[in-house]
Design a protein around this motif. Structure first.
Motif, PDB file in Angstrom:
ATOM      1  N   THR A  96      -0.032   2.254   8.962  1.00 43.01           N
ATOM      2  CA  THR A  96      -0.154   3.320   9.955  1.00 43.01           C
ATOM      3  C   THR A  96       1.164   4.062  10.107  1.00 43.01           C
ATOM      4  N   HIS A  97       2.258   3.310  10.208  1.00 43.68           N
ATOM      5  CA  HIS A  97       3.579   3.944  10.304  1.00 43.68           C
ATOM      6  C   HIS A  97       3.905   4.705   9.032  1.00 43.68           C
ATOM      7  N   LEU A  98       3.569   4.125   7.885  1.00 50.28           N
ATOM      8  CA  LEU A  98       3.849   4.790   6.611  1.00 50.28           C
ATOM      9  C   LEU A  98       3.101   6.116   6.515  1.00 50.28           C
ATOM     10  N   TYR A  99       1.812   6.082   6.778  1.00 51.83           N
ATOM     11  CA  TYR A  99       1.013   7.298   6.603  1.00 51.83           C
ATOM     12  C   TYR A  99       1.285   8.321   7.699  1.00 51.83           C
ATOM     13  N   ASP A 100       1.630   7.860   8.895  1.00 49.05           N
ATOM     14  CA  ASP A 100       2.083   8.802   9.928  1.00 49.05           C
ATOM     15  C   ASP A 100       3.312   9.567   9.435  1.00 49.05           C
ATOM     16  N   THR A 101       4.247   8.832   8.841  1.00 50.07           N
ATOM     17  CA  THR A 101       5.490   9.444   8.361  1.00 50.07           C
ATOM     18  C   THR A 101       5.217  10.406   7.220  1.00 50.07           C
ATOM     19  N   LEU A 102       4.413   9.984   6.249  1.00 50.37           N
ATOM     20  CA  LEU A 102       4.170  10.811   5.073  1.00 50.37           C
ATOM     21  C   LEU A 102       3.382  12.077   5.411  1.00 50.37           C
ATOM     22  N   THR A 103       2.350  11.935   6.211  1.00 47.32           N
ATOM     23  CA  THR A 103       1.553  13.119   6.542  1.00 47.32           C
ATOM     24  C   THR A 103       2.331  14.099   7.415  1.00 47.32           C
ATOM     25  N   GLY A 104       3.380  13.601   8.075  1.00 45.94           N
ATOM     26  CA  GLY A 104       4.233  14.491   8.850  1.00 45.94           C
ATOM     27  C   GLY A 104       5.265  15.221   8.012  1.00 45.94           C
ATOM     28  N   ARG A 105       5.408  14.809   6.726  1.00 47.01           N
ATOM     29  CA  ARG A 105       6.437  15.393   5.869  1.00 47.01           C
ATOM     30  C   ARG A 105       5.880  16.189   4.690  1.00 47.01           C
ATOM     31  N   THR A 106       4.567  16.174   4.510  1.00 48.47           N
ATOM     32  CA  THR A 106       3.989  16.886   3.373  1.00 48.47           C
ATOM     33  C   THR A 106       2.659  17.507   3.757  1.00 48.47           C
ATOM     34  N   SER A 107       2.343  18.595   3.093  1.00 51.71           N
ATOM     35  CA  SER A 107       1.029  19.228   3.272  1.00 51.71           C
ATOM     36  C   SER A 107       0.039  18.738   2.223  1.00 51.71           C
ATOM     37  N   LEU A 108       0.525  17.940   1.267  1.00 55.00           N
ATOM     38  CA  LEU A 108      -0.344  17.423   0.216  1.00 55.00           C
ATOM     39  C   LEU A 108      -1.122  16.200   0.712  1.00 55.00           C
ATOM     40  N   THR A 109      -2.257  15.949   0.084  1.00 50.15           N
ATOM     41  CA  THR A 109      -3.019  14.740   0.366  1.00 50.15           C
ATOM     42  C   THR A 109      -2.259  13.536  -0.171  1.00 50.15           C
ATOM     43  N   VAL A 110      -2.166  12.495   0.642  1.00 50.83           N
ATOM     44  CA  VAL A 110      -1.452  11.284   0.241  1.00 50.83           C
ATOM     45  C   VAL A 110      -2.358  10.429  -0.644  1.00 50.83           C
ATOM     46  N   ALA A 111      -1.795   9.913  -1.738  1.00 56.24           N
ATOM     47  CA  ALA A 111      -2.521   9.039  -2.659  1.00 56.24           C
ATOM     48  C   ALA A 111      -1.850   7.680  -2.716  1.00 56.24           C
ATOM     49  N   SER A 112      -2.647   6.629  -2.738  1.00 58.12           N
ATOM     50  CA  SER A 112      -2.125   5.264  -2.792  1.00 58.12           C
ATOM     51  C   SER A 112      -2.443   4.629  -4.133  1.00 58.12           C
ATOM     52  N   GLY A 113      -1.817   3.489  -4.400  1.00 56.99           N
ATOM     53  CA  GLY A 113      -2.049   2.747  -5.630  1.00 56.99           C
ATOM     54  C   GLY A 113      -3.137   1.698  -5.515  1.00 56.99           C
ATOM     55  N   THR A 114      -3.971   1.784  -4.498  1.00 59.69           N
ATOM     56  CA  THR A 114      -5.090   0.854  -4.345  1.00 59.69           C
ATOM     57  C   THR A 114      -5.997   0.906  -5.575  1.00 59.69           C
ATOM     58  N   ASN A 115      -6.347  -0.262  -6.103  1.00 62.31           N
ATOM     59  CA  ASN A 115      -7.245  -0.313  -7.260  1.00 62.31           C
ATOM     60  C   ASN A 115      -8.533  -1.057  -6.909  1.00 62.31           C
ATOM     61  N   MET A 116      -9.448  -1.129  -7.849  1.00 62.64           N
ATOM     62  CA  MET A 116     -10.765  -1.702  -7.575  1.00 62.64           C
ATOM     63  C   MET A 116     -10.695  -3.154  -7.120  1.00 62.64           C
ATOM     64  N   ASP A 117      -9.763  -3.913  -7.671  1.00 64.75           N
ATOM     65  CA  ASP A 117      -9.643  -5.319  -7.283  1.00 64.75           C
ATOM     66  C   ASP A 117      -9.276  -5.466  -5.812  1.00 64.75           C
ATOM     67  N   ASP A 118      -8.523  -4.508  -5.285  1.00 70.84           N
ATOM     68  CA  ASP A 118      -8.089  -4.582  -3.888  1.00 70.84           C
ATOM     69  C   ASP A 118      -9.269  -4.490  -2.922  1.00 70.84           C
ATOM     70  N   LEU A 119     -10.337  -3.861  -3.354  1.00 78.00           N
ATOM     71  CA  LEU A 119     -11.476  -3.656  -2.458  1.00 78.00           C
ATOM     72  C   LEU A 119     -12.202  -4.955  -2.140  1.00 78.00           C
ATOM     73  N   GLY A 120     -11.953  -5.989  -2.943  1.00 76.33           N
ATOM     74  CA  GLY A 120     -12.600  -7.268  -2.697  1.00 76.33           C
ATOM     75  C   GLY A 120     -11.820  -8.170  -1.771  1.00 76.33           C
ATOM     76  N   ASP A 121     -10.624  -7.752  -1.363  1.00 80.56           N
ATOM     77  CA  ASP A 121      -9.788  -8.537  -0.458  1.00 80.56           C
ATOM     78  C   ASP A 121      -9.869  -7.979   0.962  1.00 80.56           C
ATOM     79  N   TYR A 122      -9.379  -8.785   1.897  1.00 85.22           N
ATOM     80  CA  TYR A 122      -9.194  -8.280   3.260  1.00 85.22           C
ATOM     81  C   TYR A 122      -7.924  -7.444   3.261  1.00 85.22           C
ATOM     82  N   ARG A 123      -8.064  -6.150   3.389  1.00 88.46           N
ATOM     83  CA  ARG A 123      -6.943  -5.208   3.307  1.00 88.46           C
ATOM     84  C   ARG A 123      -6.950  -4.296   4.534  1.00 88.46           C
ATOM     85  N   PRO A 124      -6.355  -4.736   5.640  1.00 93.27           N
ATOM     86  CA  PRO A 124      -6.354  -3.899   6.848  1.00 93.27           C
ATOM     87  C   PRO A 124      -5.634  -2.582   6.645  1.00 93.27           C
TER      88      PRO A 124
END
Length: 275
Positions: A96-124
């Protein structure tokens, strides 16, 4: 169409993006591909006591060699009492802190390195991503961890392809034990010393220094059998005792155990409530 071609097509069609690069193989490979597809790509790296210095150095090195538009930011998550309390959903507060900071500094859509394997874990952290409209290009291209490592190899990013998993240093602290920001660099220093020492004895793939309520656990990822009573077991205990004591954390040294690596073993969602 290969997975790299599929990823590149998505990035070209939907970009440019602001890539959140932690320094690990997932986000670093994404940043390389995104920037090569579209030089307008922005790359952000957040520094914090929970981020190893070597991860920041890796980001800066790649930014120099690839010509990234890199911005180093401090998201300030360690100042949040909810994060410091280290609940099961600590990653939600971090992201939340990371994305608050990034969206406040850029007009571009933020992209993460989340991959398909991550979707099977508990990832808050994915909840925080959703709240900030963060996109996951690997998921859009149906790419898992093994496939993204293969992409890194195809691009001759061999140092990234073989990079061991390296979640943030707060992940070494067992859920429910408050995060001590002064201890996090000590954990990193200890792991680096253990890596240098233990690779002389074992075919080493990774090492973790886990902080538990009554002990420090050295977890070794290797194909060999672990012998806690071996010479390298004694050396590992000596390294932990020396570094933790030198930095004022001798109270944590009631027991230093040596055991096989267990992924996410400091994360106890089943035993503690989420804040």
């Amino acid at each position: 169409m290969t997975k790299l071609e599929k990823l590149s097509a998505y990035l070209k069609a939907q970009g440019p993006f602001a890539v959140a690069a932690s320094g690990g193989v997932d986000s670093m490979t994404l940043a390389v591909v995104a920037h090569r597809v579209d030089p307008r790509t922005e790359v952000f790296h957040a520094v914090s006591p929970a981020v190893p210095d070597q991860a920041t150095a890796r980001v800066e090195r790649y930014a120099d060699q690839e010509g990234w538009n890199l911005q180093i930011v401090d998201a300030g998550e360690v100042e949040d009492p909810d994060y410091v309390a280290n609940p099961a959903n600590r990653c939600y507060y971090c992201k939340t802190h990371l994305y608050d900071t990034l969206t406040g500094r850029t007009s571009l859509t933020v992209a993460s390195g989340t991959n398909m394997d991550d979707l099977g874990d508990y990832r808050p952290g994915l909840t925080a991503a959703q709240e900030h409209n963060v996109v996951h290009p690997y998921v859009e291209a149906d790419i898992n961890k093994e496939e993204l490592r293969a992409i890194a190899g195809t691009l001759k990013l061999y140092d990234l392809q073989d990079l061991p998993a390296a979640p943030c240093l707060s992940s070494r602290v067992t859920t429910g034990i408050a995060i001590n920001v002064d201890m996090l660099p000590v954990i990193n220093k200890t792991e680096q010393a253990l890596w240098q020492s233990l690779q002389m004895y074992l075919p080493l793939k990774g090492v973790r220094c886990r902080v538990r309520p009554e002990e420090i656990s050295v977890q070794v990822e290797t194909s060999a059998a672990i012998d806690p009573q071996s010479d390298y077991g004694d050396e590992a205990r000596n390294i932990v005792n020396r570094i933790f004591s030198a930095h004022g954390f001798s109270d944590y040294l009631k027991t230093v155990s040596i055991e096989p690596y267990q992924r996410g073993s400091a994360f106890l969602i089943d035993t503690l409530e989420v804040k």
